[in-house]
Design a protein around this motif. Structure first.
Motif, PDB file in Angstrom:
ATOM      1  N   ALA A 206       0.823  -1.211   0.000  1.00 45.12           N
ATOM      2  CA  ALA A 206       0.000   0.000   0.000  1.00 45.12           C
ATOM      3  C   ALA A 206       0.858   1.264   0.000  1.00 45.12           C
ATOM      4  N   VAL A 207       1.908   1.272   0.835  1.00 40.39           N
ATOM      5  CA  VAL A 207       2.791   2.433   0.904  1.00 40.39           C
ATOM      6  C   VAL A 207       3.476   2.667  -0.433  1.00 40.39           C
ATOM      7  N   GLY A 208       3.915   1.589  -1.080  1.00 34.39           N
ATOM      8  CA  GLY A 208       4.569   1.734  -2.375  1.00 34.39           C
ATOM      9  C   GLY A 208       3.626   2.192  -3.467  1.00 34.39           C
ATOM     10  N   SER A 209       2.352   1.794  -3.379  1.00 34.69           N
ATOM     11  CA  SER A 209       1.382   2.176  -4.400  1.00 34.69           C
ATOM     12  C   SER A 209       0.953   3.630  -4.254  1.00 34.69           C
ATOM     13  N   ASN A 210       0.678   4.036  -2.992  1.00 33.00           N
ATOM     14  CA  ASN A 210       0.268   5.418  -2.754  1.00 33.00           C
ATOM     15  C   ASN A 210       0.499   5.746  -1.289  1.00 33.00           C
ATOM     16  N   GLU A 211       1.612   6.396  -1.023  1.00 32.88           N
ATOM     17  CA  GLU A 211       2.000   6.654   0.360  1.00 32.88           C
ATOM     18  C   GLU A 211       1.005   7.561   1.075  1.00 32.88           C
ATOM     19  N   GLN A 212       0.543   8.621   0.398  1.00 35.33           N
ATOM     20  CA  GLN A 212      -0.358   9.572   1.038  1.00 35.33           C
ATOM     21  C   GLN A 212      -1.694   8.925   1.365  1.00 35.33           C
ATOM     22  N   ALA A 213      -2.223   8.137   0.430  1.00 32.28           N
ATOM     23  CA  ALA A 213      -3.498   7.454   0.667  1.00 32.28           C
ATOM     24  C   ALA A 213      -3.367   6.447   1.796  1.00 32.28           C
ATOM     25  N   SER A 214      -2.210   5.774   1.873  1.00 32.73           N
ATOM     26  CA  SER A 214      -1.983   4.805   2.946  1.00 32.73           C
ATOM     27  C   SER A 214      -1.972   5.487   4.299  1.00 32.73           C
ATOM     28  N   ARG A 215      -1.344   6.659   4.365  1.00 30.29           N
ATOM     29  CA  ARG A 215      -1.297   7.402   5.626  1.00 30.29           C
ATOM     30  C   ARG A 215      -2.695   7.831   6.052  1.00 30.29           C
ATOM     31  N   LEU A 216      -3.494   8.289   5.090  1.00 29.86           N
ATOM     32  CA  LEU A 216      -4.862   8.700   5.397  1.00 29.86           C
ATOM     33  C   LEU A 216      -5.734   7.521   5.812  1.00 29.86           C
ATOM     34  N   ALA A 217      -5.370   6.319   5.320  1.00 32.68           N
ATOM     35  CA  ALA A 217      -6.125   5.115   5.663  1.00 32.68           C
ATOM     36  C   ALA A 217      -5.717   4.530   7.009  1.00 32.68           C
ATOM     37  N   GLY A 218      -4.747   5.160   7.680  1.00 31.36           N
ATOM     38  CA  GLY A 218      -4.356   4.715   9.007  1.00 31.36           C
ATOM     39  C   GLY A 218      -3.112   3.853   9.056  1.00 31.36           C
ATOM     40  N   VAL A 219      -2.430   3.683   7.927  1.00 31.96           N
ATOM     41  CA  VAL A 219      -1.195   2.893   7.895  1.00 31.96           C
ATOM     42  C   VAL A 219      -0.057   3.712   8.489  1.00 31.96           C
ATOM     43  N   ASN A 220       0.712   3.094   9.377  1.00 31.95           N
ATOM     44  CA  ASN A 220       1.891   3.756   9.941  1.00 31.95           C
ATOM     45  C   ASN A 220       3.024   3.649   8.917  1.00 31.95           C
ATOM     46  N   VAL A 221       3.147   4.665   8.100  1.00 31.74           N
ATOM     47  CA  VAL A 221       4.081   4.633   6.964  1.00 31.74           C
ATOM     48  C   VAL A 221       5.527   4.516   7.444  1.00 31.74           C
ATOM     49  N   ASN A 222       5.881   5.259   8.474  1.00 25.11           N
ATOM     50  CA  ASN A 222       7.262   5.235   8.965  1.00 25.11           C
ATOM     51  C   ASN A 222       7.655   3.856   9.493  1.00 25.11           C
ATOM     52  N   SER A 223       6.771   3.243  10.270  1.00 26.92           N
ATOM     53  CA  SER A 223       7.052   1.904  10.806  1.00 26.92           C
ATOM     54  C   SER A 223       7.169   0.879   9.683  1.00 26.92           C
ATOM     55  N   THR A 224       6.329   1.032   8.676  1.00 27.72           N
ATOM     56  CA  THR A 224       6.370   0.109   7.536  1.00 27.72           C
ATOM     57  C   THR A 224       7.701   0.210   6.804  1.00 27.72           C
ATOM     58  N   LYS A 225       8.163   1.433   6.588  1.00 24.76           N
ATOM     59  CA  LYS A 225       9.456   1.621   5.915  1.00 24.76           C
ATOM     60  C   LYS A 225      10.607   1.123   6.783  1.00 24.76           C
ATOM     61  N   MET A 226      10.521   1.366   8.084  1.00 24.64           N
ATOM     62  CA  MET A 226      11.552   0.866   8.994  1.00 24.64           C
ATOM     63  C   MET A 226      11.657  -0.652   8.909  1.00 24.64           C
TER      64      MET A 226
END
Length: 328
Positions: A206-226
Motif C-alpha cells: 500500500a505504501v509503495g502504491s500510494n504513500e499519502q493514501a496509505s497514511r490517510l487510511a491509518g497505515v503507519n508509513v514510517n514503521s512500515t518503511k523501517m
C-alpha cells in the motif's frame, strides 16, 4: 485480478521465458551445463544474489531503494570473523554479524523516515560507512585462520552421500543440498508469506502504491518503511556470514557491486522501481537469470568485460520494460 497484479504476472512470465531460453541456449553450447556439479555451482552463485535481492525487493515495494547491501554484507561477515578470531563461539559471532546487518538497515530506515532524506542518498551514505568500517576494523586485510567449523554453514550440505571407492578413498554419490541454498529457500518462503499473508506485507504494498493514501487510511508509513529497511539489512547480514563461511575467511572487500545484481534480480523478476508491484518468486527467477547468464557465458569462454556489457544491457532492458508498463 487488478492492473498491478496483471502487469506483475506478465513480467514474471517474461522472466520465466528468458530463464528457459538461457537454459536451452547454454545446454546446446556447453555439454557440461547440465551436470550435477554445474547445477550446484549455479545454485550457490544464486544464493548471494537472491538473499540480497529479497531484501531489496521489500524496500523497492515501499518506493525506496537500498544501495548499501553489498557493503553491509562485508561489514556483517567481517564482524563475525573478527569475533571468532577473538574467541567467541561461532554461533554467537555469526548472530552478531546478522545483528550488525539489521542495525545498519534500521539506521537506513531512521534516516529515510525521521531525517527525511531520499533513500538513494541515505543508503549511498550507509554503503560508504559500512565499507569504511569493514576496512578500518580489519586494516583492509582478510581475517583468516577461522577454523574448519566456521566453514560448515557455507560449505556443508544436507543429504550428502559418500561411499568408499576401490582405491579406499571416499567417493561422492550425491553432493547433497548445500546449506546456503536451503537458507535461501527458507528466507524466500518466510518473506513471501509475510508480504502476502500478514498485515505488514499489505501495508508495504500500500505504501509503495500510494504513500499519502496509505497514511490517510491509518497505515503507519514510517514503521512500515523501517520494517522494510531492517529486513533488507537482516538479509544482507545473513548473506554476509554465509558468503564468508564459504570462503572460510572474512573479506572486507567482498560484496562490491552486489547491490546492483540484487536490484537487477528484483527488476528482472517484475518488481517495479516505482513501488507497489513485485513478488519474491519473481525476484528468485531474476536471480537465477543473472547467475545462469554469468555461468553460461563463463562456460563459453566469454570474457568478464563482455559479461558486464551483456548484463548491463539486460538491466537496461528490464528497467525499460518496467517504464513502459507503468506508462501504459
Amino acid at each position: 485480478m487488478n492492473g498491478d497484479e496483471r502487469k506483475d504476472v506478465v513480467q514474471k512470465f517474461a522472466a520465466v521465458f528468458s530463464l528457459m531460453a538461457l537454459i536451452v541456449v547454454f545446454s546446446v553450447t556447453s555439454d557440461a551445463f547440465f551436470s550435477v556439479g554445474n547445477a550446484m555451482t549455479v545454485s550457490l552463485q544464486t544464493t548471494s544474489i537472491a538473499l540480497l535481492g529479497i531484501g531489496v525487493t521489500v524496500v523497492i515495494l515501499t518506493g525506496g531503494i537500498d544501495l548499501s547491501v553489498g557493503s553491509v554484507l562485508a561489514l556483517s561477515g567481517t564482524v563475525a570473523g573478527l569475533l571468532v578470531k577473538d574467541g567467541w563461539p561461532i554461533w554467537a559471532a555469526m548472530s552478531m554479524g546478522v545483528l550488525t546487518g539489521m542495525v545498519c538497515g534500521c539506521i537506513n530506515g531512521f534516516v529515510v523516515t525521521r531525517l527525511r532524506l531520499a533513500p538513494f542518498i541515505a543508503t549511498l551514505g550507509m554503503m560508504l560507512i559500512a565499507r569504511g568500517l569493514a576496512l578500518q576494523l580489519t586494516g583492509a586485510a582478510p581475517v583468516s585462520q577461522l577454523g574448519e567449523a566456521f566453514g560448515v554453514l557455507g560449505n556443508g550440505s544436507l543429504f550428502r552421500t559418500l561411499s568408499v571407492g576401490a582405491n579406499g578413498l571416499p567417493k561422492v554419490i550425491f553432493p547433497g543440498i548445500p546449506y546456503p541454498v536451503l537458507i535461501m529457500i527458507v528466507m524466500a518462503i518466510i518473506v513471501a508469506f509475510i508480504l502476502r499473508r500478514l498485515a505488514i506485507g499489505r501495508h508495504i504494498y500500500a505504501v509503495g502504491s500510494n504513500e499519502q493514501a496509505s497514511r490517510l487510511a491509518g497505515v503507519n508509513v514510517n514503521s512500515t518503511k523501517m520494517f522494510a529497511y531492517a529486513t533488507s539489512g537482516f538479509l544482507a547480514g545473513i548473506c554476509g556470514i554465509v558468503l564468508m563461511s564459504r570462503l572460510v575467511t572474512a573479506q572486507p572487500n567482498e560484496g562490491i557491486m552486489y547491490e546492483l545484481d540484487a536490484i537487477a534480480a528484483a527488476v528482472i523478476g517484475g518488481t517495479s522501481l516505482m513501488g507497489g508491484v513485485g513478488t519474491i518468486s519473481g525476484t528468485m527467477i531474476g536471480a537465477f537469470v543473472i547467475s545462469i547468464l554469468r555461468n553460461g557465458l563463463n562456460m563459453n569462454g566469454v570474457s568478464s568485460f563482455i559479461q558486464q556489457i551483456i548484463i548491463g544491457c539486460v538491466i537496461i532492458g528490464a528497467v525499460y520494460i518496467d517504464h513502459l508498463r507503468n506508462r501504459r
